[in-house]
Design a protein around this motif. Structure first.
Motif, PDB file in Angstrom:
ATOM      1  N   PHE A   1       2.199 -15.652  23.627  1.00 37.61           N
ATOM      2  CA  PHE A   1       1.289 -15.878  24.740  1.00 37.61           C
ATOM      3  C   PHE A   1       0.535 -17.189  24.553  1.00 37.61           C
ATOM      4  O   PHE A   1       0.313 -17.638  23.419  1.00 37.61           O
ATOM      5  CB  PHE A   1       0.259 -14.746  24.851  1.00 37.61           C
ATOM      6  CG  PHE A   1       0.861 -13.395  25.113  1.00 37.61           C
ATOM      7  CD1 PHE A   1       1.124 -12.957  26.396  1.00 37.61           C
ATOM      8  CD2 PHE A   1       1.179 -12.555  24.054  1.00 37.61           C
ATOM      9  CE1 PHE A   1       1.690 -11.718  26.633  1.00 37.61           C
ATOM     10  CE2 PHE A   1       1.752 -11.302  24.282  1.00 37.61           C
ATOM     11  CZ  PHE A   1       1.989 -10.890  25.575  1.00 37.61           C
ATOM     12  N   THR A   2       0.132 -17.780  25.664  1.00 38.09           N
ATOM     13  CA  THR A   2      -0.762 -18.932  25.657  1.00 38.09           C
ATOM     14  C   THR A   2      -2.080 -18.504  26.271  1.00 38.09           C
ATOM     15  O   THR A   2      -2.106 -17.948  27.378  1.00 38.09           O
ATOM     16  CB  THR A   2      -0.178 -20.106  26.460  1.00 38.09           C
ATOM     17  OG1 THR A   2       1.085 -20.480  25.901  1.00 38.09           O
ATOM     18  CG2 THR A   2      -1.105 -21.307  26.437  1.00 38.09           C
ATOM     19  N   VAL A   3      -3.174 -18.740  25.557  1.00 38.28           N
ATOM     20  CA  VAL A   3      -4.512 -18.365  26.026  1.00 38.28           C
ATOM     21  C   VAL A   3      -5.435 -19.556  25.805  1.00 38.28           C
ATOM     22  O   VAL A   3      -5.417 -20.165  24.730  1.00 38.28           O
ATOM     23  CB  VAL A   3      -5.047 -17.123  25.292  1.00 38.28           C
ATOM     24  CG1 VAL A   3      -6.448 -16.771  25.773  1.00 38.28           C
ATOM     25  CG2 VAL A   3      -4.110 -15.928  25.490  1.00 38.28           C
ATOM     26  N   VAL A   4      -6.249 -19.865  26.807  1.00 37.13           N
ATOM     27  CA  VAL A   4      -7.199 -20.963  26.706  1.00 37.13           C
ATOM     28  C   VAL A   4      -8.582 -20.412  26.387  1.00 37.13           C
ATOM     29  O   VAL A   4      -9.081 -19.530  27.096  1.00 37.13           O
ATOM     30  CB  VAL A   4      -7.232 -21.796  27.997  1.00 37.13           C
ATOM     31  CG1 VAL A   4      -8.281 -22.915  27.900  1.00 37.13           C
ATOM     32  CG2 VAL A   4      -5.847 -22.378  28.289  1.00 37.13           C
TER      33      VAL A   4
ATOM     34  N   THR B   1      -6.587 -24.639  23.424  1.00 41.29           N
ATOM     35  CA  THR B   1      -5.449 -23.832  23.847  1.00 41.29           C
ATOM     36  C   THR B   1      -4.833 -23.178  22.624  1.00 41.29           C
ATOM     37  O   THR B   1      -4.480 -23.852  21.660  1.00 41.29           O
ATOM     38  CB  THR B   1      -4.397 -24.701  24.563  1.00 41.29           C
ATOM     39  OG1 THR B   1      -4.977 -25.254  25.747  1.00 41.29           O
ATOM     40  CG2 THR B   1      -3.172 -23.878  24.940  1.00 41.29           C
ATOM     41  N   TYR B   2      -4.725 -21.866  22.657  1.00 37.92           N
ATOM     42  CA  TYR B   2      -4.197 -21.101  21.533  1.00 37.92           C
ATOM     43  C   TYR B   2      -2.876 -20.452  21.925  1.00 37.92           C
ATOM     44  O   TYR B   2      -2.687 -20.007  23.058  1.00 37.92           O
ATOM     45  CB  TYR B   2      -5.180 -20.004  21.106  1.00 37.92           C
ATOM     46  CG  TYR B   2      -6.395 -20.515  20.399  1.00 37.92           C
ATOM     47  CD1 TYR B   2      -6.484 -20.505  19.006  1.00 37.92           C
ATOM     48  CD2 TYR B   2      -7.481 -21.021  21.117  1.00 37.92           C
ATOM     49  CE1 TYR B   2      -7.615 -20.968  18.354  1.00 37.92           C
ATOM     50  CE2 TYR B   2      -8.614 -21.506  20.468  1.00 37.92           C
ATOM     51  CZ  TYR B   2      -8.669 -21.467  19.091  1.00 37.92           C
ATOM     52  OH  TYR B   2      -9.788 -21.952  18.440  1.00 37.92           O
ATOM     53  N   ARG B   3      -1.966 -20.411  20.958  1.00 37.24           N
ATOM     54  CA  ARG B   3      -0.759 -19.605  21.101  1.00 37.24           C
ATOM     55  C   ARG B   3      -0.949 -18.351  20.266  1.00 37.24           C
ATOM     56  O   ARG B   3      -1.303 -18.426  19.072  1.00 37.24           O
ATOM     57  CB  ARG B   3       0.461 -20.395  20.629  1.00 37.24           C
ATOM     58  CG  ARG B   3       0.838 -21.508  21.574  1.00 37.24           C
ATOM     59  CD  ARG B   3       1.596 -20.980  22.779  1.00 37.24           C
ATOM     60  NE  ARG B   3       2.985 -20.699  22.458  1.00 37.24           N
ATOM     61  CZ  ARG B   3       3.787 -19.963  23.246  1.00 37.24           C
ATOM     62  NH1 ARG B   3       3.318 -19.394  24.343  1.00 37.24           N
ATOM     63  NH2 ARG B   3       5.060 -19.783  22.903  1.00 37.24           N
TER      64      ARG B   3
ATOM     65  N   GLU C   1     -10.130 -12.119  27.225  1.00 41.44           N
ATOM     66  CA  GLU C   1     -10.393 -13.547  27.169  1.00 41.44           C
ATOM     67  C   GLU C   1     -10.737 -13.956  25.748  1.00 41.44           C
ATOM     68  O   GLU C   1     -11.182 -13.132  24.934  1.00 41.44           O
ATOM     69  CB  GLU C   1     -11.545 -13.921  28.106  1.00 41.44           C
ATOM     70  CG  GLU C   1     -11.255 -13.645  29.587  1.00 41.44           C
ATOM     71  CD  GLU C   1     -12.427 -14.048  30.455  1.00 41.44           C
ATOM     72  OE1 GLU C   1     -13.549 -14.229  29.921  1.00 41.44           O
ATOM     73  OE2 GLU C   1     -12.228 -14.181  31.684  1.00 41.44           O
TER      74      GLU C   1
ATOM     75  N   GLU D   1       2.815 -22.319  29.836  1.00 38.88           N
ATOM     76  CA  GLU D   1       1.602 -22.033  30.592  1.00 38.88           C
ATOM     77  C   GLU D   1       1.102 -20.621  30.290  1.00 38.88           C
ATOM     78  O   GLU D   1       1.899 -19.730  29.929  1.00 38.88           O
ATOM     79  CB  GLU D   1       1.873 -22.171  32.090  1.00 38.88           C
ATOM     80  CG  GLU D   1       2.169 -23.592  32.544  1.00 38.88           C
ATOM     81  CD  GLU D   1       0.966 -24.498  32.408  1.00 38.88           C
ATOM     82  OE1 GLU D   1      -0.170 -24.017  32.626  1.00 38.88           O
ATOM     83  OE2 GLU D   1       1.150 -25.681  32.057  1.00 38.88           O
ATOM     84  N   PRO D   2      -0.200 -20.394  30.439  1.00 41.37           N
ATOM     85  CA  PRO D   2      -0.733 -19.044  30.231  1.00 41.37           C
ATOM     86  C   PRO D   2      -0.096 -18.039  31.190  1.00 41.37           C
ATOM     87  O   PRO D   2       0.051 -18.306  32.382  1.00 41.37           O
ATOM     88  CB  PRO D   2      -2.231 -19.210  30.519  1.00 41.37           C
ATOM     89  CG  PRO D   2      -2.517 -20.647  30.232  1.00 41.37           C
ATOM     90  CD  PRO D   2      -1.293 -21.380  30.667  1.00 41.37           C
ATOM     91  N   THR D   3       0.312 -16.904  30.653  1.00 44.03           N
ATOM     92  CA  THR D   3       0.838 -15.799  31.453  1.00 44.03           C
ATOM     93  C   THR D   3       0.296 -14.496  30.888  1.00 44.03           C
ATOM     94  O   THR D   3      -0.126 -14.437  29.736  1.00 44.03           O
ATOM     95  CB  THR D   3       2.386 -15.750  31.435  1.00 44.03           C
ATOM     96  OG1 THR D   3       2.838 -15.574  30.083  1.00 44.03           O
ATOM     97  CG2 THR D   3       2.986 -17.016  32.020  1.00 44.03           C
TER      98      THR D   3
END
Length: 262
Positions: free
Chosen positions: A257-260, A239-241, A165, A148-150
């Protein structure tokens, strides 16, 4: 280094983002052949936990192995290996064996489907290329969901935070901040000519973006931490890692990191 403000030259280009501006950013790494060049791996499968010499060639427009490369950030080829579920990531630098053959020692601890991405700049070309090929790793495979994004990631006593962002078709500033045992790190070491390297991979198709930070070591302006600022462009929503490589106390570590992007 702001990739939208420099002339097209290998030493000043972000790996995987070979154009200018945020509009119409192409998805890189999705093809095994592009612009007359082909990624030709000799290693197609291996077993989990096995150490192998991963070997490959880059074939040029005449079908012969390409042997003339321009260095980008001190290396002729940057090799990215990632699990397709984006829960494993390796940034490697192969060496030449001769006759266009490249090799790198590779140990993948878990079974699954992997993607290998070769990021390079043919000598004399106007832009670099990123080509991708699949790699099968045999063994007991257990797929995992993407984390999950953190806003923070911990590795070896280091806490790396991320702010910003990702918006498609825009120049996005991402600021990553490095602390060690609760104290800000102000003496990051240059690694491949930068204080940090950031790779972004999109979940689902593994579209690839590799950017570098604003500024450079020794430019009289850029500080060696705790903040590392990046200008990132992504080719579309998803969704990007994000994987940040940074060097401190003579060791390279990677924050995930996970970023949407939406």
């Amino acid at each position: 280094m702001n990739m939208g403000t420099h002339a097209a030259h290998p030493a000043h280009q972000a790996h995987g983002h070979h154009g200018h501006g945020g509009v119409g950013v192409a998805a890189e790494g999705l093809q095994i052949a592009k612009d007359g060049h082909v990624l030709a791996p000799e290693t197609l499968r291996l077993r989990a936990g096995e150490t192998v010499d991963y070997r490959f060639r880059i074939l040029g427009k005449d079908g012969a192995p390409l042997t003339a490369f321009a260095a980008t950030h001190e290396k002729k080829i940057h090799l990215i290996v990632a699990r397709r579920d984006l829960t494993g990531f390796w940034h490697l630098h192969p060496v030449e064996l001769g006759d266009g053959v490249w090799t790198v020692r590779l140990t993948l601890p878990e079974a699954g489907e992997y993607r290998v991405l070769a990021d390079f700049w043919p000598e004399g070309a106007e832009k670099g290329l990123t080509l991708g090929a699949d790699l099968a790793v045999a063994g007991a495979y257990e797929p995992r969901p993407v984390p999950e994004p953190t806003a923070a990631f911990e590795v070896d006593g280091y806490n790396v935070g991320i702010k910003g962002e990702l918006r498609p078709e825009e120049a996005n500033q991402l600021v990553l901040t490095v602390h060690h045992n609760g104290e800000p790190v102000t003496d990051l070491q240059p690694y491949l000519g930068a204080y940090g390297h950031l790779v972004a991979l999109r979940l689902g198709d593994l579209a690839y973006v590799h950017v570098h930070p604003d500024g450079a070591p020794g430019d009289g302006v850029t500080q060696p931490g705790p903040e590392i600022a990046f200008q990132a462009h992504v080719p579309g929503p998803g969704t990007y890692r994000l994987f940040l490589d940074f060097k401190h106390e003579d060791m390279v570590r990677t924050a995930h990191f996970t970023v949407v992007a939406e």
